[in-house]
Write a protein that holds these residues in place. Structure first.
Motif, short mmCIF file in Angstrom:
data_model
loop_
_atom_site.label_atom_id
_atom_site.label_comp_id
_atom_site.label_asym_id
_atom_site.label_seq_id
_atom_site.Cartn_x
_atom_site.Cartn_y
_atom_site.Cartn_z
N GLN A 157 -23.47 4.45 -67.21
CA GLN A 157 -22.48 4.62 -66.15
C GLN A 157 -22.02 3.22 -65.76
O GLN A 157 -22.84 2.34 -65.52
N LYS A 163 -17.86 14.36 -67.33
CA LYS A 163 -18.06 14.33 -65.88
C LYS A 163 -17.29 15.48 -65.27
O LYS A 163 -16.06 15.56 -65.37
N ASP A 200 -16.97 17.27 -61.61
CA ASP A 200 -17.33 17.12 -60.20
C ASP A 200 -18.45 16.08 -60.08
O ASP A 200 -18.27 14.94 -60.47
N ASP A 201 -19.64 16.48 -59.61
CA ASP A 201 -20.72 15.51 -59.46
C ASP A 201 -21.78 15.68 -60.55
O ASP A 201 -22.90 15.22 -60.42
N ARG A 202 -21.41 16.32 -61.65
CA ARG A 202 -22.35 16.59 -62.73
C ARG A 202 -21.96 15.83 -63.99
O ARG A 202 -20.78 15.71 -64.32
N ASN A 261 -29.01 13.85 -64.03
CA ASN A 261 -29.04 13.89 -62.58
C ASN A 261 -29.03 12.46 -62.07
O ASN A 261 -30.02 11.73 -62.21
N GLU A 263 -28.87 11.22 -58.99
CA GLU A 263 -29.71 10.94 -57.82
C GLU A 263 -31.16 10.74 -58.22
O GLU A 263 -31.83 9.83 -57.73
#
Length: 383
Positions: free
Chosen positions: A186, A230, A232-234, A249, A251
């Motif tokens: 990332q 990617k 949304d947030d996944r 994940n 987080e």
């Protein structure tokens, strides 16, 4: 204008496609779908169809398809709602707005109507007006945070972004004789930060890679297509080699794996083909054997249905003329990527990639005498 196939409806009852005790595919649902074929009005324009619209992307909000001609640096914009050519935009190869100098292999349209051009030298970000926002040569950036090794680099062809700033993709070694996927990356181009997740979870796909080597040198490779997307947030990762999905994940900085079972095809490649070739003829023959084996398509988000769809294929039989006839399998997943059903598509429709979802339908390009048409599948699923 060509005569198009007659519109028809097919209703199929399906099984859940897996072990009834599996948490990944534990439902027995019914899929129905409608199929039609539509033609795009090009006027007096000749579409660039050399790569089968493989250099295209869809702006879903405005219902436009952008098809890039990387030979003439022109972008054909198709109005999918009215099925006609909207405009052709000319991009510059040289100069301050130039995007030349490397081989552009993929385009991505962002919500602000700017376009990302990916080439082997890096990333070009161009505004809607055609003015270049920036060119980023990734190997020249002094990254903050995690660091790449001396022989490691980011795989530009794997990248995905939603805003043109934060990107996700693979990193590894790209030497012809020592190419390895070492994990997921990332990075943010605004603050030049880099985050790496080292893992060899996709290294098994190298067992299905065909190499052409002649006179002691590497000439060509045919690897599996490993993809990062990617949504949304996944961060979702898939491969053409196996009926499996991984989710990074962010987080927890962990990798979650989901294995699926198809009752209509194999669940992974078997590797019953040569891995090395010493001539173009041997390479083509090896590729023909490889193409007989199962290959899994991308997950395609259907936000209005709260579903994902995927098409994968495997050889069904060979004709007397040695032509491969495929079975194409449509699979449904819920919003949590649990498999909820699968069914066969009609044999006459080779509905493999690239495909996209718009207005309740899966769209697949169809070349009709070098004109642009689309086969459209409108799927629905019920208890």
């Amino acid at each position: 204008m060509k005569n198009l196939p007659v519109y028809f409806l097919i209703l199929v009852l399906i099984s859940c496609g897996g072990d009834p005790e599996s948490t990944e595919s534990n439902q027995n649902l019914e899929i129905s779908y409608e199929i039609d074929t539509v033609m795009v009005d090009a006027g007096d324009h000749f579409f660039f169809v050399q790569y089968g619209l493989g250099m295209s992307d869809v702006d879903e909000s405005r219902k436009l398809l952008y098809n890039f001609n990387n030979q003439d640096f022109k972008m054909e914009i198709i109005d999918l709602e009215n099925l006609k050519l909207k405009e052709v935009k000319q991009y510059e190869k040289e100069g301050p707005n130039g995007i030349g100098g490397g081989f552009i292999m993929r385009v991505q349209v962002l919500p602000d109507e700017s376009v990302i051009f990916y080439d082997f030298n890096g990333i070009h970000h161009v505004a809607k007006s055609g003015e270049k926002i920036a060119t980023y040569k990734l190997e020249e950036i002094d990254w903050k945070g995690d660091q790449l090794g001396d022989s490691e680099e980011i795989n530009v062809s794997s990248l995905d972004t939603q805003d043109g700033k934060t990107f996700y993709g693979f990193y590894g070694t790209e030497n012809f004789f020592d190419s390895k996927n070492l994990g997921i990356a990332q990075f943010n181009l605004s603050d030049q930060s880099l985050r790496l997740f080292p893992s060899d979870f996709l290294q098994f796909t190298s067992a299905y890679e065909i190499s052409l080597e002649m006179n002691g040198g590497g000439m060509a490779k045919a690897p599996e297509q490993n993809r990062v997307r990617k949504i949304d947030d996944r961060i979702l990762i898939t491969t053409t080699a196996k009926n499996e999905l991984w989710e990074w994940n962010l987080e927890l900085d962990s990798l979650i794996s989901r294995n699926y079972e198809s009752q209509l095809s194999s669940n992974s490649k078997k590797g019953n083909f040569p891995m090395q070739a010493s001539s173009p003829e041997e390479f083509r023959e090896a590729m023909k054997e490889k193409n007989k084996e199962v290959s899994f398509g991308r997950l395609i988000l259907a936000p209005d249905q709260d579903k994902f769809w995927r098409v994968h294929r495997e050889m069904d039989r060979l004709t007397a003329g040695d032509t491969i006839i495929y079975k194409n399998i449509l699979t449904a997943f819920d919003s949590e990527t649990n498999q909820v059903g699968e069914t066969l598509l009609p044999e006459r429709f080779n509905f493999f990639e690239p495909a996209f979802y718009l207005d309740g339908r899966l769209w697949k390009f169809l070349n009709i005498d070098d004109e642009v048409a689309f086969v459209r599948v409108k799927p629905s699923i019920s208890e």
